[in-house]
Design a protein around this motif. Structure first.
Motif: not given
Length: 412
Positions: A181-186, A243-246
């Motif tokens: 959510r914080a954009g620190r990882c993909d 886990l990853e962004r949808a």
């Protein structure tokens, strides 16, 4: 408790990996769990102990899976590496083309490299300081599963070892959600691991009166919520979820198992080992997770409960479930099959919950026959798997020290 109401990208689960008493791969473990087949059995490692049985990952072959590298790892790291490898292969069959600097690894553990510490303490006692293995520290310290997974898979993002006792695996999922959510990882590999089956750990838990003493019938020893429950069964293994962004999963054509909708955590601030008898700390974590997911209790179709098969803990949790969700929400505890995998438990249960959502299948609570007199009439799935849609589910974990961690998963 954390409740985060703000705009953020959806996070999904795209890969699953597990080493467990129910199976050393996801397909086998899921089949065993859905069949409600308990795994506890006499364990030669515990010969002569008051409790001489466990739920062991007996099918695991360290040298077959890891070759000579296995010798440089404590079992708790071996389990994590193999589970992570399966999860990554599942999430990215073609390699994924992930930027390794943007992939994080979060692996929780409750007891770290216990086998290594005990072996080397024996060497020190019997043969002196020069007999201690030079690799003792890098084999046994608690960050090594995360560090070794990152090393073996070539990921350069944050690699963190987390410990909130038996809530550690769920805590890792929550922190993985935060990183995305914080954009620190993909991409984040999040999970838990433990290899606690030793005479010391069995004796220590037994002295706390936490373990079942059903030596005459180990298969029926782990019986969450049941009238005749008398303690948990010590177990081992690891589970890792990718886990990853949808949007990223869609862009590469990967269909997710489930969405990670929310996470909540709290501390009882009550006792070293006993949960708050009113369940107030766990309630904070559940409500925080639901608020984070922006869903209500009436939206939840399934609860994969922490329920370890202890008299006190199961009753407190069941009463909380009854107060918050009533009797319309299905409840299961997969520990009836797997036993209690300590720091790996929450990750394993989240993995099973994701599969319940994906496949519309709720595993039964193994060995549950009749509710305890202190268990309210909640809807405990038992006898056989239940086939029903699961749009939203809760997976909860409770750890010694009053740690509570809850993740809300839903259909992606």
């Amino acid at each position: 408790m954390r409740a985060r109401r703000h705009q953020h990208a959806d996070v999904v689960i795209t890969g699953l990996g597990i080493v467990s008493p129910a199976g050393t791969d996801t397909a086998t473990a899921w089949k065993t769990t859905c069949a409600g087949l308990p795994t506890a059995a006499p364990d030669a490692r515990l010969d002569g102990m008051p409790v001489d049985f466990s739920s062991a990952a007996s099918a695991f072959d360290a040298s077959g899976e890891l070759g000579t590298d296995a010798r440089r790892m404590d079992p708790f790291t071996q389990y994590a590496v193999v589970a992570a490898r399966e999860a990554v292969a599942d999430a990215a069959p073609g390699g994924g083309h992930w930027d390794p600097t943007r992939v994080g690894v979060l692996i929780g553990t409750a007891v770290s490299g216990l086998e290594t510490w005990l072996q080397q303490a024996g060497r020190l006692r019997d043969a002196g300081a020069r007999a201690v293995n030079p690799l003792t520290v890098p084999k046994a310290i608690g960050n090594m599963p995360a560090a070794t997974v990152a090393l073996h898979l070539g990921f350069n993002g944050p690699a963190l070892g987390l410990s909130t006792a038996c809530a550690s695996g769920t805590t890792a999922l929550g922190f993985g959600l935060d990183l995305l959510r914080a954009g620190r990882c993909d991409v984040v590999l999040a999970g838990g691991t433990d290899a606690p089956i030793t005479p010391l750990m069995s004796s220590a838990f037994d002295r706390l009166k936490a373990l079942s003493r059903r030596r005459d019938d180990p298969l029926s020893a782990s019986r969450p919520f049941d009238l005749h429950r008398d303690g948990f069964v010590l177990a081992e293994g690891a589970a890792v979820l990718v886990l990853e962004r949808a949007a990223d999963a869609r862009a590469r054509g990967r269909r997710p198992y489930a969405k990670v909708m929310g996470y909540g955590e709290s501390s009882d601030a009550h006792h070293l080992t006993a949960p708050d008898p009113n369940g107030s700390g766990a309630r904070l974590a559940v409500l925080g997770a639901l608020a984070d997911a922006e869903v209500s209790t009436s939206d939840v179709a399934l609860i994969n409960a922490h329920a370890t098969s202890t008299p006190q803990g199961d009753a407190i949790e069941a009463r909380l479930i009854d107060r918050l969700f009533g009797r319309q929400t299905a409840v299961t505890s997969t520990k009836g099959v797997t036993g209690h995998m300590l720091g790996a438990a929450g990750a394993a249960e989240a993995l099973f919950t994701a599969l319940s959502i994906d496949q519309g299948t709720i595993p039964p609570t193994a060995n549950f026959r009749e509710p305890g007199r202190d268990i309210p009439e909640i809807d405990i799935v038992h006898g056989s798997a239940r086939y029903a849609p699961v749009p939203v589910a809760v997976s909860s974990s409770i750890g010694f020290g009053g740690h509570n961690a809850v993740v809300v998963l839903g259909q992606a």
